[in-house]
Design a protein around this motif. Structure first.
Motif, PDB file in Angstrom:
ATOM      1  N   GLU A 122       1.592  19.222   1.106  1.00 45.59           N
ATOM      2  CA  GLU A 122       2.424  18.147   1.666  1.00 45.59           C
ATOM      3  C   GLU A 122       2.855  17.168   0.567  1.00 45.59           C
ATOM      4  OE1 GLU A 122       2.116  14.578   4.932  1.00 45.59           O
ATOM      5  OE2 GLU A 122       0.564  16.136   5.024  1.00 45.59           O
ATOM      6  N   LEU A 123       1.937  16.832  -0.332  1.00 41.46           N
ATOM      7  CA  LEU A 123       2.258  15.948  -1.465  1.00 41.46           C
ATOM      8  C   LEU A 123       3.392  16.537  -2.312  1.00 41.46           C
ATOM      9  CD1 LEU A 123      -1.319  14.923  -2.733  1.00 41.46           C
ATOM     10  CD2 LEU A 123       0.362  13.381  -1.712  1.00 41.46           C
ATOM     11  N   LEU A 124       3.265  17.824  -2.654  1.00 48.49           N
ATOM     12  CA  LEU A 124       4.274  18.479  -3.499  1.00 48.49           C
ATOM     13  C   LEU A 124       5.629  18.539  -2.803  1.00 48.49           C
ATOM     14  CD1 LEU A 124       2.251  21.491  -5.008  1.00 48.49           C
ATOM     15  CD2 LEU A 124       2.753  19.298  -6.075  1.00 48.49           C
ATOM     16  N   ALA A 125       5.614  18.871  -1.507  1.00 45.70           N
ATOM     17  CA  ALA A 125       6.872  18.977  -0.737  1.00 45.70           C
ATOM     18  C   ALA A 125       7.557  17.609  -0.636  1.00 45.70           C
ATOM     19  CB  ALA A 125       6.587  19.541   0.658  1.00 45.70           C
ATOM     20  N   TYR A 126       6.760  16.549  -0.439  1.00 49.31           N
ATOM     21  CA  TYR A 126       7.308  15.196  -0.342  1.00 49.31           C
ATOM     22  C   TYR A 126       7.979  14.793  -1.665  1.00 49.31           C
ATOM     23  CZ  TYR A 126       7.714  10.162   0.258  1.00 49.31           C
ATOM     24  OH  TYR A 126       8.212   8.881   0.330  1.00 49.31           O
ATOM     25  N   ILE A 127       7.305  15.068  -2.774  1.00 49.63           N
ATOM     26  CA  ILE A 127       7.817  14.689  -4.103  1.00 49.63           C
ATOM     27  C   ILE A 127       9.102  15.462  -4.413  1.00 49.63           C
ATOM     28  CG2 ILE A 127       7.280  14.829  -6.588  1.00 49.63           C
ATOM     29  CD1 ILE A 127       4.303  14.164  -5.709  1.00 49.63           C
ATOM     30  N   MET A 128       9.147  16.727  -4.035  1.00 51.22           N
ATOM     31  CA  MET A 128      10.355  17.536  -4.254  1.00 51.22           C
ATOM     32  C   MET A 128      11.511  16.999  -3.402  1.00 51.22           C
ATOM     33  SD  MET A 128      11.766  20.144  -5.804  1.00 51.22           S
ATOM     34  CE  MET A 128      10.815  21.603  -6.218  1.00 51.22           C
TER      35      MET A 128
ATOM     36  N   ALA B 268       7.227  10.321 -13.106  1.00 54.42           N
ATOM     37  CA  ALA B 268       6.248  11.196 -12.443  1.00 54.42           C
ATOM     38  C   ALA B 268       5.184  10.366 -11.727  1.00 54.42           C
ATOM     39  CB  ALA B 268       5.595  12.119 -13.472  1.00 54.42           C
ATOM     40  N   LEU B 269       4.713   9.321 -12.391  1.00 54.72           N
ATOM     41  CA  LEU B 269       3.675   8.453 -11.802  1.00 54.72           C
ATOM     42  C   LEU B 269       4.201   7.715 -10.568  1.00 54.72           C
ATOM     43  CD1 LEU B 269       2.211   7.065 -15.144  1.00 54.72           C
ATOM     44  CD2 LEU B 269       0.943   8.458 -13.478  1.00 54.72           C
ATOM     45  N   ALA B 270       5.453   7.225 -10.641  1.00 47.91           N
ATOM     46  CA  ALA B 270       6.053   6.505  -9.502  1.00 47.91           C
ATOM     47  C   ALA B 270       6.208   7.438  -8.300  1.00 47.91           C
ATOM     48  CB  ALA B 270       7.409   5.921  -9.910  1.00 47.91           C
ATOM     49  N   ALA B 271       6.624   8.673  -8.543  1.00 42.95           N
ATOM     50  CA  ALA B 271       6.794   9.655  -7.459  1.00 42.95           C
ATOM     51  C   ALA B 271       5.453   9.972  -6.809  1.00 42.95           C
ATOM     52  CB  ALA B 271       7.432  10.929  -8.007  1.00 42.95           C
ATOM     53  N   LEU B 272       4.418  10.106  -7.640  1.00 39.76           N
ATOM     54  CA  LEU B 272       3.087  10.419  -7.131  1.00 39.76           C
ATOM     55  C   LEU B 272       2.528   9.239  -6.331  1.00 39.76           C
ATOM     56  CD1 LEU B 272       1.142  12.785  -7.221  1.00 39.76           C
ATOM     57  CD2 LEU B 272       0.255  11.944  -9.386  1.00 39.76           C
TER      58      LEU B 272
ATOM     59  N   LEU C   2       1.434   9.336  -2.431  1.00 42.70           N
ATOM     60  CA  LEU C   2       0.076   8.965  -1.999  1.00 42.70           C
ATOM     61  C   LEU C   2       0.129   7.912  -0.883  1.00 42.70           C
ATOM     62  CD1 LEU C   2      -1.680   8.791  -5.504  1.00 42.70           C
ATOM     63  CD2 LEU C   2      -2.097  10.501  -3.738  1.00 42.70           C
ATOM     64  N   LYS C   3       1.149   7.042  -0.918  1.00 43.40           N
ATOM     65  CA  LYS C   3       1.300   6.030   0.144  1.00 43.40           C
ATOM     66  C   LYS C   3       1.808   6.666   1.442  1.00 43.40           C
ATOM     67  CE  LYS C   3       2.083   1.842  -2.583  1.00 43.40           C
ATOM     68  NZ  LYS C   3       3.085   1.494  -3.590  1.00 43.40           N
ATOM     69  N   GLN C   4       2.757   7.599   1.298  1.00 46.09           N
ATOM     70  CA  GLN C   4       3.450   8.148   2.473  1.00 46.09           C
ATOM     71  C   GLN C   4       2.720   9.304   3.160  1.00 46.09           C
ATOM     72  OE1 GLN C   4       6.044   6.550   3.663  1.00 46.09           O
ATOM     73  NE2 GLN C   4       6.104   5.167   1.903  1.00 46.09           N
ATOM     74  N   CYS C   5       1.897  10.045   2.419  1.00 44.37           N
ATOM     75  CA  CYS C   5       1.324  11.289   2.958  1.00 44.37           C
ATOM     76  C   CYS C   5      -0.150  11.180   3.353  1.00 44.37           C
ATOM     77  CB  CYS C   5       1.453  12.431   1.951  1.00 44.37           C
ATOM     78  SG  CYS C   5       3.124  12.781   1.458  1.00 44.37           S
ATOM     79  N   ARG C   6      -0.676   9.974   3.398  1.00 47.62           N
ATOM     80  CA  ARG C   6      -2.115   9.821   3.672  1.00 47.62           C
ATOM     81  C   ARG C   6      -2.524  10.570   4.938  1.00 47.62           C
ATOM     82  NH1 ARG C   6      -6.409   8.358   0.479  1.00 47.62           N
ATOM     83  NH2 ARG C   6      -8.124   8.652   1.908  1.00 47.62           N
ATOM     84  N   LYS C   7      -3.588  11.330   4.841  1.00 46.69           N
ATOM     85  CA  LYS C   7      -4.090  12.070   5.998  1.00 46.69           C
ATOM     86  C   LYS C   7      -5.057  11.186   6.772  1.00 46.69           C
ATOM     87  CE  LYS C   7      -2.466  16.259   5.884  1.00 46.69           C
ATOM     88  NZ  LYS C   7      -1.433  16.545   6.849  1.00 46.69           N
ATOM     89  N   SER C   8      -5.092  11.381   8.103  1.00 49.58           N
ATOM     90  CA  SER C   8      -6.102  10.618   8.878  1.00 49.58           C
ATOM     91  C   SER C   8      -7.443  11.294   8.628  1.00 49.58           C
ATOM     92  CB  SER C   8      -5.759  10.668  10.371  1.00 49.58           C
ATOM     93  OG  SER C   8      -6.023  11.954  10.858  1.00 49.58           O
ATOM     94  N   LYS C   9      -8.488  10.499   8.608  1.00 50.81           N
ATOM     95  CA  LYS C   9      -9.809  11.057   8.341  1.00 50.81           C
ATOM     96  C   LYS C   9     -10.573  11.288   9.643  1.00 50.81           C
ATOM     97  CE  LYS C   9     -10.646  10.218   3.600  1.00 50.81           C
ATOM     98  NZ  LYS C   9     -11.689   9.936   2.604  1.00 50.81           N
ATOM     99  N   ALA C  10      -9.857  11.207  10.748  1.00 46.81           N
ATOM    100  CA  ALA C  10     -10.512  11.334  12.062  1.00 46.81           C
ATOM    101  C   ALA C  10     -11.187  12.694  12.194  1.00 46.81           C
ATOM    102  CB  ALA C  10      -9.481  11.165  13.161  1.00 46.81           C
TER     103      ALA C  10
END
Length: 394
Positions: free
Chosen positions: A336-342, A378-382, A386-394
């Motif tokens: 999901e992280l990679l797809a979001y960045i692309m 690269a750092l800004a994209a990552l 990280l802000k947008q793709c956070r997974k719930s820990k439920a």
């Protein structure tokens, strides 16, 4: 009237649409973005692969590879194909069926060489570590004494784990046991110090598409005198005609014969581009290239740690400057992280490869792409991902 009428089909309709290829920032482990100067070289008019001018360009490529590899080996050339072609060329020409081969496996490249050697009938022995692990010279010597191989393989730049492997002393140990040292520098050449002659490496190869920034499809390789002695005194012919060094050494003018004979059609445009990429490396200078890659990598590593990320290779001295590996942050889906960045940044990063799949994210900044502005991008994209793709820990 002939009844052989072509049919206008959906296949034809598809080919009537113009070619579309998007612009992307290729910040993965390769291929890299190709600078305009190399694209322009590759776009020059084709000449025949047996024209004297082409042989002149091939002679220049040979000198460029000798500089990049730091070798005076006469048997230096570029394979018509990607890094795997050079990998197969080395194994097929050096090893005869039934001979013993020792392969250091600490990622995907050792796995590939072991399979190639197995397919051509060698007795394959392996030294094994999980991704990120490296071998001591004592471990290597112990295995050489035990298995008595004719060839030992080591990946200098293990891009699947982001490790640059120490090479000092390995060649000497191999020669003590009458074994040849084969080193893969596809991901490391131009980014991390490697000196073929000084470090007693017998066969060294790389690819065009990493720090050299040429399009994929050509692969520099060089053989020492010891390797040539083994290669040209075989009882059996190599399993591949295309990769047979008796023919390739003639095509590259390395066999001392007055005439070069037709063997196969080399990738003319690919050789134009490769020559230009080697020229750029020579202009910059190897030491400058090494220090530049280290400086940008250190800037990237600090930025990643500031984002709270863990670098996969703990020991700074063992990190590959061209390809940085990050442990997948807890609570995230790496795909999901990679797809979001692309999708949102048009930037390619990749996951692991082979044994490192699911363990790491990989960021590659090589050659033309290797600068602090790209590292910051690269750092800004990552950070955004990280802000947008956070997974719930439920």
């Amino acid at each position: 009237v002939s009844s052989h009428q072509p049919i206008n089909s959906t296949e034809k309709a598809c080919m009537l649409r113009p070619l579309e290829a998007p612009f992307r920032y290729l910040f993965g482990p390769g291929p890299s973005n190709v600078p305009p100067r190399i694209l322009a070289a590759g776009g020059r008019p084709i000449i025949g692969h047996m024209h004297s001018e082409m042989f002149g360009i091939m002679n220049d490529i040979k000198k460029g590879i000798q500089y990049a590899f730091q070798t005076s080996n006469n048997m230096t050339l570029a394979m018509s194909g990607s890094g795997h072609t050079a990998m197969e060329c080395a194994v097929f020409n050096i090893v005869e069926p039934g001979e013993s081969v020792l392969v250091a496996i600490n990622g995907i490249w050792g796995e590939r060489v072991a399979e190639i050697a197995e397919r051509m009938g060698a007795k394959v022995h392996t030294l094994f570590k999980t991704p990120g692990g490296h071998f001591t010279n004592a471990e290597i010597e112990q295995a050489l004494a035990k298995h008595k191989p004719v060839l030992f393989f080591l990946a200098h730049g293990e891009s699947s784990s982001g490790l640059v492997h120490p090479v000092d002393g390995v060649g000497d140990i191999c020669h003590k046991y009458n074994c040849l040292l084969l080193v893969d520098s596809v991901a490391s050449l131009g980014a991390a110090p490697l000196l073929m002659d000084q470090q007693n490496i017998d066969i060294l190869y790389t690819g065009s598409q990493k720090a050299l920034n040429a399009p994929p499809g050509t692969a520099p390789i060089s053989f020492s005198e010891r390797a040539c002695h083994k290669m040209f005194n075989r009882k059996t012919k190599p399993v591949s005609y295309l990769l047979d060094m008796t023919h390739l050494s003639n095509y590259w003018g390395n066999d001392g014969k007055p005439e070069r004979k037709y063997h196969h059609t080399g990738p003319v445009s690919g050789f134009f581009a490769l020559r230009e990429s080697l020229a750029i490396l020579a202009e910059m200078g190897l030491e400058n290239s090494w220090s530049h890659h280290t400086e940008v990598a250190e800037y990237l590593w600090k930025g990643l740690e500031d984002l709270g990320l863990k670098l996969f290779i703990k020991d700074k001295d063992l990190r590959l400057p061209s390809v940085t590996t990050i442990a997948i942050p807890e609570g995230y889906d790496w795909k999901e992280l990679l797809a979001y960045i692309m999708k949102h940044h048009q930037i390619e990063f990749t996951g692991g490869l082979g044994p490192s799949v699911g363990m790491v994210l990989r960021i590659g900044l090589m050659g033309y792409n290797c600068n602090k502005a790209n590292a910051a991008m690269a750092l800004a994209a990552l950070e955004d991902a990280l802000k947008q793709c956070r997974k719930s820990k439920a």
